[in-house]
Design an enzyme around this catalytic site. Structure first.
Site, PDB file in Angstrom:
ATOM      1  N   GLY A 138       0.820  -1.207   0.000  1.00 34.04           N
ATOM      2  CA  GLY A 138       0.000   0.000   0.000  1.00 34.04           C
ATOM      3  C   GLY A 138       0.850   1.251   0.000  1.00 34.04           C
ATOM      4  NE  ARG A 152       8.699   6.107   0.227  1.00 33.72           N
ATOM      5  CZ  ARG A 152       9.990   6.067  -0.009  1.00 33.72           C
ATOM      6  NH1 ARG A 152      10.799   6.754   0.768  1.00 33.72           N
ATOM      7  NH2 ARG A 152      10.481   5.347  -0.987  1.00 33.72           N
ATOM      8  CE  LYS A 201       8.643   7.902  -3.196  1.00 34.31           C
ATOM      9  NZ  LYS A 201       9.370   7.372  -4.380  1.00 34.31           N
ATOM     10  N   GLY A 258       7.225   6.761   6.846  1.00 29.57           N
ATOM     11  CA  GLY A 258       6.372   7.483   5.928  1.00 29.57           C
ATOM     12  C   GLY A 258       7.017   8.698   5.285  1.00 29.57           C
ATOM     13  NE  ARG A 274       4.696   9.563  -6.429  1.00 29.59           N
ATOM     14  CZ  ARG A 274       5.016   8.291  -6.188  1.00 29.59           C
ATOM     15  NH1 ARG A 274       6.191   7.818  -6.576  1.00 29.59           N
ATOM     16  NH2 ARG A 274       4.178   7.485  -5.576  1.00 29.59           N
ATOM     17  NE  ARG A 312       1.109   2.349  -6.721  1.00 30.99           N
ATOM     18  CZ  ARG A 312       2.328   2.850  -6.717  1.00 30.99           C
ATOM     19  NH1 ARG A 312       3.365   2.080  -6.976  1.00 30.99           N
ATOM     20  NH2 ARG A 312       2.521   4.120  -6.424  1.00 30.99           N
ATOM     21  CG  ASP A 335       4.940  -3.122  -4.996  1.00 30.36           C
ATOM     22  OD1 ASP A 335       5.571  -4.164  -5.240  1.00 30.36           O
ATOM     23  OD2 ASP A 335       5.432  -2.161  -4.385  1.00 30.36           O
ATOM     24  CG  ASN A 336       7.519  -0.363  -7.360  1.00 29.87           C
ATOM     25  OD1 ASN A 336       6.745   0.167  -6.580  1.00 29.87           O
ATOM     26  ND2 ASN A 336       8.718  -0.778  -7.010  1.00 29.87           N
ATOM     27  CG  ASP A 345       6.314   3.683  -7.227  1.00 28.67           C
ATOM     28  OD1 ASP A 345       5.817   4.799  -7.063  1.00 28.67           O
ATOM     29  OD2 ASP A 345       5.738   2.641  -6.911  1.00 28.67           O
TER      30      ASP A 345
END
Length: 494
Positions: free
Chosen positions: A99, A102, A118, A131, A181, A188, A261-262, A271
């Protein structure tokens, strides 16, 4: 100083009242929470291009209010901050629930752009982390996001970086920073894996329908094979990912952490962690010091992306309903990657038409570059000028194996003779950048920034925003890396 301060505009501040975005999916997909404030924030860098993309008022962007908003210290009207939940495979191993540990999504513009902070503090998905993001990684992500966009590579964007003297512990104590960002979506592969792994088919379907209706509406077409919108989605994502990999390989970009996840469902580069642009052309180069097995080496990236797509296919299987149809949706990946990569390499060579000898010519030069350890970016830029000026000696000087180069040049010249030289040179100079974000350039900007000097960052940002231009007086930023550059270690720690 904020470079937007001198600009004038009469556009309203950032509008995050967009409806029907990720927040509309419901609480199973995220946790609503506020960013954690940081003391004494200050500006580090701003992208005027992204500010324009967001229709931001220059006066407001130069204000203390904007500084506080993009550090996570103040909230904009209409903002609905949240951190999303997802799972994924990390270094090829199932990692379970992950998840936004951060990152906090502030909201979405009416034009459909998500704005995310981020480094804005702990979330329920921080997994013992703090975080936070640190100055060095935030500068690298800010610069590379905008550099990749200027190179034409699909990517998330970066509006700004703010800093704070607040201490953050990594290998050593560093100062905190926040990067803002921007992307159409930060969904994702791991979002789909999360609900599939938990057997939450209703949520899986809701997510898939959201992505299809919002970003891939053509997948609803009855002309799709079998009329299966979810299989069509898988194929569309597969082909976008293949195109992204072709971009990366052609420009010599190593991502470093290609975990599921990226991986963006929209085929974006997201990422930015331990990334690197190649210096010497070493196909097996591993840019991530944490990647001890070399899983994410440069030459493995296309196959890793395919492996990740297979994970996505497994996650979507409850919706697709047929394993053979899911496998069939991935078949086009290799063809799309190969065709796109070859097209990009032909452009780098100034070849305007596809011919029988192209593949052999490209394979041969890549082997020569690897054998001689030739600098990847400098080779292609020098070759571009060589074609423009009909002088190949500066390129020949890059090779220890002069005979091998001479042999290749003979074959290349035969194909080049079939193309208008002026057209070829123009194509090459617009396909082969003079400036890329090399590790040592980023490191120099970071070291200066740590001393409160952001001039090197701003110079580098300006060069990377127009990487194909000559920028007279800045040749040092396009020169060979210094010896110490090889000792720079970039890891997952940031």
């Amino acid at each position: 100083m904020n470079p937007l301060a001198a600009r004038t505009a009469a556009i309203p501040p950032l509008d995050l009242t967009g409806k029907g975005g990720f927040a509309s999916l419901g609480p199973a997909f995220f946790t609503a929470l506020q960013p954690t404030p940081l003391p004494q924030p200050h500006w580090i860098g701003v992208s005027t291009d992204v500010a324009d993309l967001l229709a931001l008022d220059a006066g407001w962007m130069a204000s203390d209010e904007a500084l506080q908003v993009f550090t996570g210290n103040a909230r904009l009207p209409g903002s609905t901050p949240l951190a999303s939940v997802y799972s994924g495979h990390q270094f090829g191993v199932w990692a379970g629930q992950l998840g936004d540990g951060r990152a906090i999504l502030l909201g979405e513009t009416p034009g459909g752009l998500e704005v995310q902070l981020k480094g804005s503090g702990r979330t329920p998905y921080s997994r013992m982390g703090d975080g936070r993001a640190v100055l060095r990684s935030s500068i690298r992500e800010f610069l590379c996001s905008e550099a990749m966009h200027a190179l034409g590579v699909p990517t998330s964007r970066a509006l700004c970086v703010t800093g704070s003297p607040a201490p953050v512990r990594r290998e050593e104590i560093e100062s905190a920073a926040v990067v803002t960002r921007v992307a159409q979506s930060f969904v994702r592969f791991g979002h789909f894996e999360h609900f599939a792994a938990r057997g939450q088919v209703n949520e899986l379907r809701l997510l898939a329908d959201y992505v299809i209706d919002r970003y891939y509406p053509a997948c609803r077409s009855t002309e799709q094979p079998g009329g299966n919108a979810y299989a069509a989605l898988l194929q569309a994502v597969s082909e976008r990912t293949a195109t992204l990999m072709a971009h990366w390989q052609a420009v010599g970009f190593c991502h470093g952490v290609m975990n599921t996840d990226n991986m963006s469902i929209l085929g974006l580069t997201i990422d930015y962690g331990p990334f690197q642009f190649l210096d010497a052309f070493v196909p097996g180069h591993v840019c991530n010091h944490s990647d001890t097995q070399g899983r994410y080496a440069y030459n493995r990236q296309p196959n890793v992306a395919y492996w990740n797509l297979f994970c996505l296919a497994q996650a979507l299987l409850p919706l697709i309903g047929d394993e053979e149809q899911a496998q069939a949706a991935l078949v086009s990946y290799k063809t799309v990657f190969s065709d796109d990569f070859m097209a990009r390499m032909r452009a780098k060579l100034g070849l305007t038409a596809q011919r029988a000898g192209d593949a052999e010519l490209i394979d041969h030069i890549l082997l020569l570059l690897a054998k001689n350890g030739v600098d990847y970016t400098i080779f292609w830029r020098r070759l571009s000028h060589a074609v423009a000026q009909n002088d190949f000696e500066p390129v020949r000087d890059l090779f220890a194996d002069r005979a091998g180069w001479d042999q290749w040049l003979l074959s290349y010249s035969e194909l080049l003779a079939l193309t208008d030289k002026a057209v070829a040179a123009h194509l090459m100079l617009s396909s082969n950048p003079k400036f890329v974000l090399r590790n040592h350039l980023g490191e120099q900007a970071i070291l200066a920034a740590k001393q409160g000097d952001f001039s090197e960052l701003h110079t580098l940002q300006r060069l990377l925003q127009h990487p194909f231009d000559e920028h007279p007086g800045h040749d040092a930023w396009a020169d060979f890396p210094p010896d110490w550059a090889s000792s720079i270690e970039i890891s997952c720690s940031s």
